[in-house]
Design a protein around this motif. Sequence first.
Motif, PDB file in Angstrom:
ATOM      1  N   GLY A 343       0.812  -1.218   0.000  1.00 12.58           N
ATOM      2  CA  GLY A 343       0.000   0.000   0.000  1.00 12.58           C
ATOM      3  C   GLY A 343       0.842   1.263   0.000  1.00 12.58           C
ATOM      4  O   GLY A 343       0.504   2.249  -0.668  1.00 12.58           O
ATOM      5  N   ARG A 344       1.937   1.243   0.754  1.00 13.90           N
ATOM      6  CA  ARG A 344       2.803   2.429   0.800  1.00 13.90           C
ATOM      7  C   ARG A 344       3.444   2.687  -0.550  1.00 13.90           C
ATOM      8  O   ARG A 344       3.618   3.841  -0.967  1.00 13.90           O
ATOM      9  CB  ARG A 344       3.885   2.247   1.873  1.00 13.90           C
ATOM     10  N   TRP A 345       3.812   1.628  -1.220  1.00 14.71           N
ATOM     11  CA  TRP A 345       4.386   1.784  -2.562  1.00 14.71           C
ATOM     12  C   TRP A 345       3.320   2.308  -3.544  1.00 14.71           C
ATOM     13  O   TRP A 345       3.538   3.272  -4.265  1.00 14.71           O
ATOM     14  CB  TRP A 345       4.969   0.449  -3.056  1.00 14.71           C
ATOM     15  N   ALA A 346       2.131   1.673  -3.479  1.00 13.12           N
ATOM     16  CA  ALA A 346       1.064   2.069  -4.404  1.00 13.12           C
ATOM     17  C   ALA A 346       0.663   3.532  -4.175  1.00 13.12           C
ATOM     18  O   ALA A 346       0.340   4.268  -5.109  1.00 13.12           O
ATOM     19  CB  ALA A 346      -0.150   1.153  -4.223  1.00 13.12           C
ATOM     20  N   ARG A 347       0.726   3.955  -2.917  1.00 13.47           N
ATOM     21  CA  ARG A 347       0.288   5.313  -2.562  1.00 13.47           C
ATOM     22  C   ARG A 347       1.130   6.385  -3.257  1.00 13.47           C
ATOM     23  O   ARG A 347       0.590   7.412  -3.695  1.00 13.47           O
ATOM     24  CB  ARG A 347       0.392   5.483  -1.041  1.00 13.47           C
ATOM     25  N   ILE A 348       2.441   6.163  -3.322  1.00 10.11           N
ATOM     26  CA  ILE A 348       3.288   7.190  -3.941  1.00 10.11           C
ATOM     27  C   ILE A 348       3.541   6.915  -5.435  1.00 10.11           C
ATOM     28  O   ILE A 348       4.271   7.652  -6.084  1.00 10.11           O
ATOM     29  CB  ILE A 348       4.639   7.350  -3.197  1.00 10.11           C
ATOM     30  N   SER A 349       2.939   5.866  -5.950  1.00  8.25           N
ATOM     31  CA  SER A 349       3.153   5.551  -7.371  1.00  8.25           C
ATOM     32  C   SER A 349       1.833   5.665  -8.125  1.00  8.25           C
ATOM     33  O   SER A 349       1.434   6.745  -8.543  1.00  8.25           O
ATOM     34  CB  SER A 349       3.789   4.165  -7.516  1.00  8.25           C
ATOM     35  N   GLU A 350       1.118   4.568  -8.265  1.00  7.74           N
ATOM     36  CA  GLU A 350      -0.104   4.550  -9.075  1.00  7.74           C
ATOM     37  C   GLU A 350      -1.155   5.548  -8.603  1.00  7.74           C
ATOM     38  O   GLU A 350      -1.808   6.201  -9.417  1.00  7.74           O
ATOM     39  CB  GLU A 350      -0.728   3.154  -9.044  1.00  7.74           C
ATOM     40  N   HIS A 351      -1.348   5.609  -7.280  1.00  8.45           N
ATOM     41  CA  HIS A 351      -2.472   6.419  -6.790  1.00  8.45           C
ATOM     42  C   HIS A 351      -2.225   7.919  -6.959  1.00  8.45           C
ATOM     43  O   HIS A 351      -3.137   8.662  -7.328  1.00  8.45           O
ATOM     44  CB  HIS A 351      -2.793   6.037  -5.344  1.00  8.45           C
ATOM     45  N   VAL A 352      -1.014   8.349  -6.713  1.00  9.18           N
ATOM     46  CA  VAL A 352      -0.686   9.769  -6.898  1.00  9.18           C
ATOM     47  C   VAL A 352      -0.772  10.125  -8.383  1.00  9.18           C
ATOM     48  O   VAL A 352      -1.325  11.150  -8.774  1.00  9.18           O
ATOM     49  CB  VAL A 352       0.728  10.082  -6.361  1.00  9.18           C
ATOM     50  N   TYR A 353      -0.235   9.231  -9.190  1.00  2.39           N
ATOM     51  CA  TYR A 353      -0.259   9.452 -10.634  1.00  2.39           C
ATOM     52  C   TYR A 353      -1.700   9.548 -11.144  1.00  2.39           C
ATOM     53  O   TYR A 353      -2.056  10.496 -11.858  1.00  2.39           O
ATOM     54  CB  TYR A 353       0.482   8.318 -11.359  1.00  2.39           C
ATOM     55  N   ALA A 354      -2.539   8.573 -10.762  1.00  2.00           N
ATOM     56  CA  ALA A 354      -3.919   8.532 -11.268  1.00  2.00           C
ATOM     57  C   ALA A 354      -4.706   9.760 -10.816  1.00  2.00           C
ATOM     58  O   ALA A 354      -5.465  10.348 -11.602  1.00  2.00           O
ATOM     59  CB  ALA A 354      -4.614   7.254 -10.799  1.00  2.00           C
ATOM     60  N   GLU A 355      -4.523  10.158  -9.570  1.00  2.00           N
ATOM     61  CA  GLU A 355      -5.238  11.310  -9.041  1.00  2.00           C
ATOM     62  C   GLU A 355      -4.855  12.581  -9.813  1.00  2.00           C
ATOM     63  O   GLU A 355      -5.713  13.375 -10.201  1.00  2.00           O
ATOM     64  CB  GLU A 355      -4.936  11.453  -7.536  1.00  2.00           C
ATOM     65  N   ARG A 357      -3.444  12.802 -12.855  1.00  2.00           N
ATOM     66  CA  ARG A 357      -3.896  12.707 -14.248  1.00  2.00           C
ATOM     67  C   ARG A 357      -5.384  13.050 -14.357  1.00  2.00           C
ATOM     68  O   ARG A 357      -5.785  13.869 -15.184  1.00  2.00           O
ATOM     69  CB  ARG A 357      -3.654  11.280 -14.778  1.00  2.00           C
ATOM     70  N   ASN A 358      -6.190  12.429 -13.486  1.00  2.00           N
ATOM     71  CA  ASN A 358      -7.627  12.618 -13.609  1.00  2.00           C
ATOM     72  C   ASN A 358      -8.083  14.017 -13.236  1.00  2.00           C
ATOM     73  O   ASN A 358      -9.035  14.541 -13.838  1.00  2.00           O
ATOM     74  CB  ASN A 358      -8.363  11.574 -12.740  1.00  2.00           C
ATOM     75  N   SER A 359      -7.403  14.625 -12.244  1.00  2.00           N
ATOM     76  CA  SER A 359      -7.879  15.963 -11.865  1.00  2.00           C
ATOM     77  C   SER A 359      -7.390  17.011 -12.848  1.00  2.00           C
ATOM     78  O   SER A 359      -8.146  17.900 -13.238  1.00  2.00           O
ATOM     79  CB  SER A 359      -7.473  16.277 -10.427  1.00  2.00           C
ATOM     80  N   ILE A 360      -6.148  16.913 -13.306  1.00  2.00           N
ATOM     81  CA  ILE A 360      -5.634  17.930 -14.235  1.00  2.00           C
ATOM     82  C   ILE A 360      -6.309  17.826 -15.600  1.00  2.00           C
ATOM     83  O   ILE A 360      -6.669  18.818 -16.223  1.00  2.00           O
ATOM     84  CB  ILE A 360      -4.100  17.822 -14.346  1.00  2.00           C
ATOM     85  N   LEU A 361      -6.524  16.592 -16.041  1.00  5.69           N
ATOM     86  CA  LEU A 361      -7.143  16.390 -17.362  1.00  5.69           C
ATOM     87  C   LEU A 361      -8.667  16.289 -17.263  1.00  5.69           C
ATOM     88  O   LEU A 361      -9.341  16.108 -18.282  1.00  5.69           O
ATOM     89  CB  LEU A 361      -6.582  15.135 -18.035  1.00  5.69           C
ATOM     90  N   ASP A 362      -9.204  16.357 -16.042  1.00  8.25           N
ATOM     91  CA  ASP A 362     -10.652  16.251 -15.796  1.00  8.25           C
ATOM     92  C   ASP A 362     -11.242  15.003 -16.432  1.00  8.25           C
ATOM     93  O   ASP A 362     -12.199  15.064 -17.217  1.00  8.25           O
ATOM     94  CB  ASP A 362     -11.375  17.507 -16.305  1.00  8.25           C
ATOM     95  N   ILE A 363     -10.683  13.850 -16.078  1.00  5.92           N
ATOM     96  CA  ILE A 363     -11.176  12.573 -16.590  1.00  5.92           C
ATOM     97  C   ILE A 363     -12.260  12.036 -15.664  1.00  5.92           C
ATOM     98  O   ILE A 363     -12.095  12.095 -14.453  1.00  5.92           O
ATOM     99  CB  ILE A 363     -10.005  11.560 -16.715  1.00  5.92           C
TER     100      ILE A 363
END
Length: 363
Positions: A343-355, A357-363
């Motif tokens: 979870g700690r790894w996912a938190r600073i990798s996939e989850h930060v990235y996805a958040e 991407r989705n907020s800046i690009l409004d996905i």
Amino acid sequence: MDRRSFIKKAGVVTAGAAAATTLATPAISQGMRELTMVTTWPKNFPGLGTGAQRFADRITAMTDGRITVNLLAAGELVPAFEAFDAVASGAADMYHGAEYYWLGKHKAFAFFTAVPMGMLANEFDGWMNHGGGQELWDELAAGFGVKGIMAGNTGVQMGGWFAKEINSMEDMRGLTMRMPGLGGEVLRRMGASAVSIPGGEIFPALQSGAIDATEFVGPWNDRAFGFQRILKNYYYPGFHEPGSGLSAGINMDVWNSLTPADQTIFRAAGLAENNDMYSEFMANNGTSLNALINEDDVILRRFPDDVFAEMVRASEEVVQESAEDEIGQRILDSYLRARRDIGRWARISEHVYAEARNSILDI
Ligand code: CA
């Protein structure tokens, strides 16, 4: 013996052998085998039933037809929730289902589907395949005469369907909601009633008023069952099933009778279905969510932050208290360790990235 009489004699022997083969059971004489697989799903139900069928067909294809797996839907040989007993007793050779349906056998089975506030699908796979999860599951299931193989994952599930809006914890109290696994226990701590019924029985239970709220899986599956025809408030995120693994259980005597090569094929077919089903859910949930909102007048709602925080707290309590014996404690400890590390790894990798991407690009 001249050549002619030799050929004649040989011909007689050959004909005799052929007749004997015809009289014997052809499947056995050619090393072929038929296995019965019961399931907890309606026949060909999208994602789960079709995934179980694909898993069965893949075993048949990979063994070049030496092993045929015949799938029986929920209720054909045994009701959905009796699949485990059927396999443990040898009445069926295998099942395809979800381990948390066997909570009555041992609470720790829940960890091999999903637990509230547990791991996402890819985190769960990390634990199962490379973090000690499979070995613990083997130990637990062997006590019941069953060998388990992961064979599917739904990904994160929706919070569920409600007649009324959920604005505070007060709105959860008094509800009768369908929710299997440890999530049901979390609901009870919130003052709701939780019932565990198979997927195929949810729609009639909603129609009759036996339940007034339900979760099942996500947009694709839920729409196929037609819940949107009865309830319109569709809530996210689900606290209870962040990445539910579907499983195949094989009677231990049947498993031990397989050659090492065939056992490898079963494992490979399970890994393939794990990946195939998850990607199918990912692809179809998006389009089905659009259809629910745009064609079926469903209102997509998010649980208020304070309500969700209560769900998180109650979930953690239930999970931490779930160990009922020594093996239950080892499974809990291993699971929580993996949740923290992965979870700690996912938190600073996939989850930060996805958040981002989705907020800046409004996905
Ligand atoms: Ca569910």
